[in-house]
Enzyme design. Structure first.
Site, mmCIF file in Angstrom:
data_model
loop_
_atom_site.group_PDB
_atom_site.id
_atom_site.type_symbol
_atom_site.label_atom_id
_atom_site.label_comp_id
_atom_site.label_asym_id
_atom_site.label_seq_id
_atom_site.Cartn_x
_atom_site.Cartn_y
_atom_site.Cartn_z
ATOM 1 N N GLY A 1 -1.885 -0.273 -6.048
ATOM 2 C CA GLY A 1 -1.065 -1.046 -5.129
ATOM 3 C C GLY A 1 -0.696 -0.213 -3.919
ATOM 4 O O GLY A 1 -1.405 0.709 -3.536
ATOM 5 N N GLY B 1 0.614 2.489 -1.674
ATOM 6 C CA GLY B 1 0.993 3.893 -1.778
ATOM 7 C C GLY B 1 0.680 4.480 -3.142
ATOM 8 O O GLY B 1 -0.218 4.043 -3.832
ATOM 9 N N HIS C 1 -9.211 6.554 -6.153
ATOM 10 C CA HIS C 1 -9.529 5.672 -5.031
ATOM 11 C C HIS C 1 -8.724 6.072 -3.795
ATOM 12 O O HIS C 1 -9.269 6.154 -2.689
ATOM 13 C CB HIS C 1 -9.248 4.222 -5.436
ATOM 14 C CG HIS C 1 -9.663 3.214 -4.434
ATOM 15 N ND1 HIS C 1 -8.750 2.477 -3.717
ATOM 16 C CD2 HIS C 1 -10.891 2.798 -4.031
ATOM 17 C CE1 HIS C 1 -9.408 1.651 -2.909
ATOM 18 N NE2 HIS C 1 -10.705 1.824 -3.084
ATOM 19 N N ASP C 2 -7.434 6.336 -3.984
ATOM 20 C CA ASP C 2 -6.598 6.787 -2.863
ATOM 21 C C ASP C 2 -7.138 8.094 -2.278
ATOM 22 O O ASP C 2 -7.213 8.261 -1.059
ATOM 23 C CB ASP C 2 -5.151 6.997 -3.310
ATOM 24 C CG ASP C 2 -4.401 5.709 -3.591
ATOM 25 O OD1 ASP C 2 -4.958 4.615 -3.342
ATOM 26 O OD2 ASP C 2 -3.253 5.794 -4.070
ATOM 27 N N ASP D 1 -14.726 2.020 -2.990
ATOM 28 C CA ASP D 1 -14.409 0.764 -3.672
ATOM 29 C C ASP D 1 -15.296 0.563 -4.896
ATOM 30 O O ASP D 1 -14.831 0.117 -5.953
ATOM 31 C CB ASP D 1 -14.551 -0.414 -2.708
ATOM 32 C CG ASP D 1 -13.473 -0.443 -1.631
ATOM 33 O OD1 ASP D 1 -12.540 0.390 -1.676
ATOM 34 O OD2 ASP D 1 -13.564 -1.309 -0.736
#
Length: 139
Positions: free
Chosen positions: A45, A47, A63-64, A105
């Site tokens: 989600g 942050g 992913h971040d 992704d």
């Protein structure tokens, strides 16, 4: 239409071409990213901070980190091309920036799929920020 855009902004990762990422997640997990992965753990989600709580939350952490390494483009807006082949995702196109975003992704969607057996909606959805205070792992 405005409601749809607001919902899209809440998708996992919050960045990248959100509808494409959402479609990848659905195709790999048979679950929607919006309802299954936003607000999950410490990293899925908007942050992220603290220590990832389970393998699915670690997918979001990675992913971040992946988005943080994308260079020379905006991961929030760049649309990319991909295909689904033999149960996997293949990123295409010649634009290196878009391909980087697609690969981030793709890795997350595949990671979600590979960790469905440990996904714990009851425990980690809307996980309290106070439980995400431990020092973060380095990317």
């Amino acid at each position: 239409m405005r409601t749809l855009w607001i919902l899209a902004v809440l998708l996992v990762g919050v960045e990248g071409h959100l509808l494409q990422f959402e479609t990848m997640i659905i195709k790999m997990t048979k679950q929607t990213g919006l309802f299954s992965y936003s607000f999950y753990g410490c990293y899925c989600g908007w942050g992220g901070h603290g220590r990832p709580q389970d393998p699915t939350d670690r997918c979001c952490f990675v992913h971040d980190c992946c988005y943080g390494k994308v260079t020379n483009c905006d991961p929030k807006a760049a649309a990319y091309s991909y295909t689904i082949e033999n149960g996997g995702i293949v990123c295409g196109g010649d634009d290196p920036c878009k391909k980087q975003i697609c690969e981030c992704d793709r890795a997350a969607a595949m990671c979600f799929r590979d960790n469905l057996d440990t996904y714990n909606y009851a425990k980690y959805w809307k996980f309290s920020a106070k439980d995400c205070q431990e020092e973060s792992d380095p990317c």
